[in-house]
Every structure is written in structure tokens, then in C-alpha cells.
Design a protein around this motif. Structure first.
Motif, PDB file in Angstrom:
ATOM      1  N   TYR A  39       0.849  -1.187   0.000  1.00  0.00           N
ATOM      2  CA  TYR A  39       0.000   0.000   0.000  1.00  0.00           C
ATOM      3  C   TYR A  39       0.886   1.238   0.000  1.00  0.00           C
ATOM      4  O   TYR A  39       1.816   1.343   0.807  1.00  0.00           O
ATOM      5  CB  TYR A  39      -0.898   0.009   1.239  1.00  0.00           C
ATOM      6  CG  TYR A  39      -1.893  -1.123   1.292  1.00  0.00           C
ATOM      7  CD1 TYR A  39      -3.226  -0.926   0.943  1.00  0.00           C
ATOM      8  CD2 TYR A  39      -1.500  -2.404   1.698  1.00  0.00           C
ATOM      9  CE1 TYR A  39      -4.149  -1.961   0.994  1.00  0.00           C
ATOM     10  CE2 TYR A  39      -2.411  -3.447   1.745  1.00  0.00           C
ATOM     11  CZ  TYR A  39      -3.731  -3.217   1.399  1.00  0.00           C
ATOM     12  OH  TYR A  39      -4.642  -4.261   1.442  1.00  0.00           O
ATOM     13  N   THR A  40       0.603   2.162  -0.902  1.00  0.00           N
ATOM     14  CA  THR A  40       1.397   3.384  -1.003  1.00  0.00           C
ATOM     15  C   THR A  40       0.531   4.587  -0.656  1.00  0.00           C
ATOM     16  O   THR A  40      -0.689   4.572  -0.843  1.00  0.00           O
ATOM     17  CB  THR A  40       1.978   3.544  -2.414  1.00  0.00           C
ATOM     18  OG1 THR A  40       0.924   3.421  -3.378  1.00  0.00           O
ATOM     19  CG2 THR A  40       3.043   2.491  -2.682  1.00  0.00           C
ATOM     20  N   TYR A  44       1.877   9.133  -4.074  1.00  0.00           N
ATOM     21  CA  TYR A  44       3.153   8.394  -4.031  1.00  0.00           C
ATOM     22  C   TYR A  44       4.032   8.732  -5.229  1.00  0.00           C
ATOM     23  O   TYR A  44       3.604   8.699  -6.376  1.00  0.00           O
ATOM     24  CB  TYR A  44       2.846   6.898  -3.984  1.00  0.00           C
ATOM     25  CG  TYR A  44       3.989   5.978  -4.329  1.00  0.00           C
ATOM     26  CD1 TYR A  44       5.108   5.878  -3.502  1.00  0.00           C
ATOM     27  CD2 TYR A  44       3.932   5.184  -5.476  1.00  0.00           C
ATOM     28  CE1 TYR A  44       6.145   5.019  -3.818  1.00  0.00           C
ATOM     29  CE2 TYR A  44       4.957   4.314  -5.795  1.00  0.00           C
ATOM     30  CZ  TYR A  44       6.072   4.237  -4.959  1.00  0.00           C
ATOM     31  OH  TYR A  44       7.093   3.390  -5.275  1.00  0.00           O
ATOM     32  N   ALA A  75      -0.965   3.490   5.388  1.00  0.00           N
ATOM     33  CA  ALA A  75      -0.497   4.083   4.131  1.00  0.00           C
ATOM     34  C   ALA A  75      -1.094   5.472   3.955  1.00  0.00           C
ATOM     35  O   ALA A  75      -0.430   6.394   3.439  1.00  0.00           O
ATOM     36  CB  ALA A  75      -0.855   3.192   2.947  1.00  0.00           C
ATOM     37  N   ILE A  80       4.730   3.574   3.291  1.00  0.00           N
ATOM     38  CA  ILE A  80       4.617   2.454   2.361  1.00  0.00           C
ATOM     39  C   ILE A  80       4.504   1.206   3.228  1.00  0.00           C
ATOM     40  O   ILE A  80       5.369   0.954   4.076  1.00  0.00           O
ATOM     41  CB  ILE A  80       5.834   2.368   1.424  1.00  0.00           C
ATOM     42  CG1 ILE A  80       5.869   3.590   0.499  1.00  0.00           C
ATOM     43  CG2 ILE A  80       5.784   1.084   0.588  1.00  0.00           C
ATOM     44  CD1 ILE A  80       7.089   3.642  -0.409  1.00  0.00           C
TER      45      ILE A  80
END
Length: 324
Positions: A39-40, A44, A75, A80
Motif C-alpha cells: 500500500y502506497t 506516491y 499508508a 509504504i
């Protein structure tokens, strides 16, 4: 018209979520393929550097359940986050299926650190770890020696070895030697190429049968894993031979090796709270350690119920922001 707008809004949210979740695969040192979701944060940019967090799922759980929820929420706070399925479980490789040994679960966390430390945008000097339930015990075990984890947190920590050995609340102390004998026989049968034996299967039960289960953890666990958050890859069962490793394991053995900052969260009404308190007391060398109770929460309620999830994420965000 109202229904259409609601559906469009939901689809938009789901698409945004999908854009920020990235399914990945990587290989442990022993060759087993691991399936994980990364998961960003919103916006991002892989040319920038972000702190990262590894999330370890509960026993029998998979990355799409509580581990994925906390990964997604963290996130959103700028991290991250990687949520892998354990080897032999979920969508990860490894046979026989549903092996559940402390050595393998701990190896999963070292491998997650290997992978995420080289992920685009990750600052390898700012990696934290969060372990939930049984994943919490394995998180403590990994952090004892893996100093890439700069900050260590657990939620509703469950000392799997202790429970597999003595039973929950010491309910199976009288059968320890018999269960070890059966586990040894199961290992022997596997070695001879015979059938793999499993324990811990949870049959479908009526509400009345669930209500008669002796512990709140099991009653609420049944609701979570088999009803509200059921997933085809999630199962209570594990190989009976796993008990040879599980029953000699304790998450608090050599816990004094943890010298990183430590946060341990538990529900104030959780029937597993004593496991967190025991580990916390024994972690004598942890830096700036803190035990935080979610008032009114049971063990399973910390997985998905409000206001407990929001409270836990707030505390975790404060902790990781300070220590990563």
C-alpha cells in the motif's frame, strides 16, 4: 438517483484504493514464493523517500483481512506498507498447506524486510513492523535479532506457542504429552509419504453452538473469520506436525534482545490482554516502551470495530512518526 450517486461514489473510492494497493510476489531465501499487497500513500512518488511498515497477520488470517485494513490506514498516514501472506498459507507458496511454525512465520518477516527495503521510494533506514494477534508474537521474535526494524508495535498480541502448548487459559495442560505424541506420529506419517494430518478445523456452527464456546476470543473469532470477514484463503486449521515447533516456542523467550522502541496495544477487555502485559514486562531493554489499552475493546474488536480501529491507528501513527 440517490442510489446511482452512491454507487458512483463507492466505485470512485474503490478505484482510488486499487491504485494505491499493489499486489506483489517475491521469493524467500528458501525458494518459497510470497504473495503480498503493498500500500502506497496518496500522491506516491517513487523518486521520493518514505518510511515503511511490515504488517504481520494473525494465525489463520490472510492479508485481505485485518492486516490489510491496518496496512491501508497506515499508508494513508504517509507510509509504504506491506502485508504479506505467510508461507504455506493464503496465496503464498509452500506445501503441505497450512504449515504454521514459528521458524517459518519469523522467516516471513525477515523476507518482508528484504523485499520492502528495496521497493521504490522506501527509505531502508526507516522500516517499522506491526504484528497483529499471532503475528504480534512472531513480530517480537523477528525484532529480537533483525535490527532493520527500527520500531516495533503489536496489536492484541497472541503468544501462539504458549497457547498451543497449554491451551487457552491453560485449558489443555493435562493433554500436553498426548498431543506431542500425536504430533510426532503425524510427522512420522508425513516423512513416510502418508497423509498430512490437520488440527484446528472449525466446523460451521449455529448461533447457539457459537454462544456455548468457552472463550470470548473464540466466539468473536468465529464471527469475524467465518461470517463478517470470511475469506476463502483463511482457515483455522494447521498441520498437526507444526505442534512439534509450536509447543516449544514462546514469544517472550529472549525478549530482552529487543532494544528498539516498542509499542504494545491491547483491548482493555480482551481475554488475551495478559499476554501483552507479560511480554511488555519482560521486554526490559526496549527503548521508550509503552503499553496502550484501547478502553472497552475485546481482542477481536480491535480488528475492525470503531472507535477502536481509529484509536489504534492514531496511536500507531504517533509512534511510528516519532521513531521512524
Amino acid at each position: 438517483m440517490k442510489k446511482i450517486i452512491t454507487l458512483l461514489t463507492l466505485n470512485t473510492i474503490m478505484n482510488l484504493s486499487a491504485q494505491q494497493m499493489h499486489p506483489v510476489q517475491y521469493t524467500r531465501n528458501d525458494g518459497i514464493s510470497i504473495a503480498a499487497n503493498v500500500y502506497t500513500p496518496a500522491g506516491y512518488d517513487n523518486t521520493k523517500k518514505y518510511p515503511a511498515i511490515v504488517v504481520a497477520h494473525p494465525n489463520g488470517g490472510v492479508k485481505e483481512q485485518v492486516a490489510g485494513l491496518y496496512a491501508e490506514l497506515l499508508a494513508k498516514q504517509g507510509y509504504i506498507v506491506i502485508a504479506p501472506d505467510a508461507a504455506y498459507q493464503g496465496a503464498s507458496g509452500g506445501t503441505p498447506r497450512n504449515v504454521d511454525t514459528p521458524s517459518s512465520r519469523t522467516a516471513d518477516l525477515h523476507a518482508a524486510a528484504d523485499f520492502i527495503s528495496t521497493y521504490a521510494g522506501v527509505d531502508a533506514n526507516r522500516i517499522g513492523i506491526l504484528g497483529i494477534c499471532g503475528g504480534g508474537g512472531y513480530t517480537l521474535n523477528a525484532a529480537k535479532t533483525d535490527k532493520r526494524f527500527k520500531a516495533v508495535a503489536t496489536l492484541s498480541m497472541f503468544n501462539t506457542g504458549l497457547v498451543r502448548r497449554n491451551g487457552f487459559k491453560n485449558s489443555q495442560v493435562a493433554t500436553i504429552q498426548q498431543r506431542l505424541k500425536e504430533a510426532s506420529e503425524a510427522r512420522e506419517e508425513e516423512a513416510r509419504g502418508g497423509q498430512v494430518r490437520y488440527v484446528g478445523n472449525m466446523p460451521k456452527m449455529s448461533k447457539e453452538e457459537v454462544a456455548k464456546m468457552p472463550f470470548e476470543l473464540y466466539r468473536e473469532g468465529y464471527e469475524y473469520y467465518l461470517e463478517t470477514h470470511a475469506h476463502p484463503n483463511s482457515t483455522f486449521r494447521y498441520t498437526q506436525s507444526s505442534l512439534l515447533d509450536l509447543m516449544r516456542f514462546d514469544a517472550t523467550d529472549q525478549i530482552e534482545l529487543i532494544n528498539q522502541p516498542l509499542l504494545m496495544l491491547a483491548g482493555s477487555k480482551a481475554d488475551t490482554r495478559d499476554m501483552t502485559e507479560d511480554a511488555f514486562a519482560k521486554a526490559v531493554n526496549a527503548q521508550a516502551k509503552e503499553l496502550y489499552l484501547l478502553e472497552g475493546a475485546t481482542h477481536i474488536q480491535t480488528y475492525w470495530k470503531e472507535p477502536y480501529v481509529t484509536q489504534a491507528v492514531k496511536k500507531l501513527t504517533e509512534f511510528f512518526k516519532k521513531n521512524l
